[in-house]
Design a protein around this motif. Sequence first.
Motif, PDB file in Angstrom:
ATOM      1  N   LEU A  81       0.853  -1.202   0.000  1.00 37.74           N
ATOM      2  CA  LEU A  81       0.000   0.000   0.000  1.00 37.74           C
ATOM      3  C   LEU A  81       0.879   1.238   0.000  1.00 37.74           C
ATOM      4  N   LEU A  82       0.446   2.262  -0.733  1.00 36.25           N
ATOM      5  CA  LEU A  82       1.152   3.536  -0.729  1.00 36.25           C
ATOM      6  C   LEU A  82       0.129   4.643  -0.509  1.00 36.25           C
ATOM      7  N   GLY A  83       0.524   5.683   0.216  1.00 38.17           N
ATOM      8  CA  GLY A  83      -0.394   6.792   0.456  1.00 38.17           C
ATOM      9  C   GLY A  83       0.351   8.117   0.511  1.00 38.17           C
ATOM     10  N   VAL A  84      -0.333   9.164   0.057  1.00 40.03           N
ATOM     11  CA  VAL A  84       0.245  10.512   0.080  1.00 40.03           C
ATOM     12  C   VAL A  84      -0.765  11.428   0.759  1.00 40.03           C
ATOM     13  N   THR A  85      -0.313  12.180   1.777  1.00 38.25           N
ATOM     14  CA  THR A  85      -1.228  13.068   2.497  1.00 38.25           C
ATOM     15  C   THR A  85      -0.593  14.443   2.681  1.00 38.25           C
ATOM     16  N   ILE A  86      -1.416  15.454   2.524  1.00 38.36           N
ATOM     17  CA  ILE A  86      -0.974  16.820   2.827  1.00 38.36           C
ATOM     18  C   ILE A  86      -1.740  17.267   4.067  1.00 38.36           C
TER      19      ILE A  86
END
Length: 362
Positions: free
Chosen positions: A336-341
């Motif tokens: 799993l990969l995730g990007v959050t600001i």
Amino acid sequence: MAVELRKIIHIDMDAFYASVEQRDNPALRGKPVVVGGNPDSRGVVATCSYEARRYGVRSAMSCARAYRLCQRIVFVRPRFDAYQKVSQQIRAIFHQYTDLVEPLSLDEAYLDVTINKPGIQSATWIAQEIRQKIYKETGLTASAGVSYNKFLAKIASDVKKPDGLTVVTPEQAGQFIAQLPIRRFHGVGRVTEVKMKWLGILTGADLREHSLPELEKNFGKSGKYYFDIARGIDQRLVVPNRVRKSIGKETTLREDIADRGQMLTVIGALAKRVAAMLQAKKTSGLTLTLKVKYSDFQIVTRSISCETPLENADEILSLVEGLLCKTQAGEKSVRLLGVTISKLTTEIPAEKIAQMELPFPC
Ligand code: DCP
Ligand code: MG
């Protein structure tokens, strides 16, 4: 005492990005279309037309694999501006009926129409009107689910996709849930599915046979949620315009990957989606976080804070590669990969942003 049931609609556009591409380019209509990366690079399928789904192509699959499944597939690059525009059009239609609209993504939302602006009694009628208006204004089809809570409305919207409407009444709910395979239950991920199967829980009917203490013992806090939904109970409210503390997107990969280049392609697609969401919310943020879940289910996050707010995909991408290097991704394969600001500028007064001197740990 009689309990007043709510009227909830879940609307979800059909093959959203791919349908927009087919609408705008007649040469693509009726063809298997993938929106995403290139088949000869390490691109990933964002979505595909229903024609492509017949060959087994799915979201999050590598484009190379999609090409192997069907060599007639036409690969198209995403155009987020076009998707954003449709998203605004459909939201405007939702708000003709109620302001209790909870968007889940660009193409999906819950509406609570128990009380609605035109004063229409039937939620099914409203759902049909909305689908017709969406088609008239955008040339695209949407599917809808109508029920008395979010859980059932969401599953129902999937039943007759594409271009379908499904209603689950309180009388039908028991039967509807009983036959559902547990992977269709929102909130049951791949790991929980395996565990449930191991416990002999394959359908809603099986889930219902397990007591609350049993489910709590096996699934912790989620046990109560599973216990309730097996009985058609979901009290979650439709929450409009949630005050967001962060904006992010993550994806569980269809197959674990060990190649960093491939990971960066997935992260690139996530960065674009996060940037589109930031633009839609007219916001930006100071902290970028990368989430990685390895094949062994260990989760790590790496963050970086910037002096100037991040708002576009290129800015995010230029930093996220450094974050990936601070993980063991590549040595270990990733699921799993995730990007959050986060530290969104809408939460921070403008004068404070000007004063801020954040460290730049690069
Ligand atoms: N999306 C993406 N990456 C994913 C899943 C989705 O970029 N792993 C994007 C492309 C989709 C859009 O989000 O068009 C909406 O996602 P949905 O899950 O609603 O899928 P679709 O609308 O494409 O198809 P469906 O008809 O199944 O709803
Ligand atoms: Mg959709």
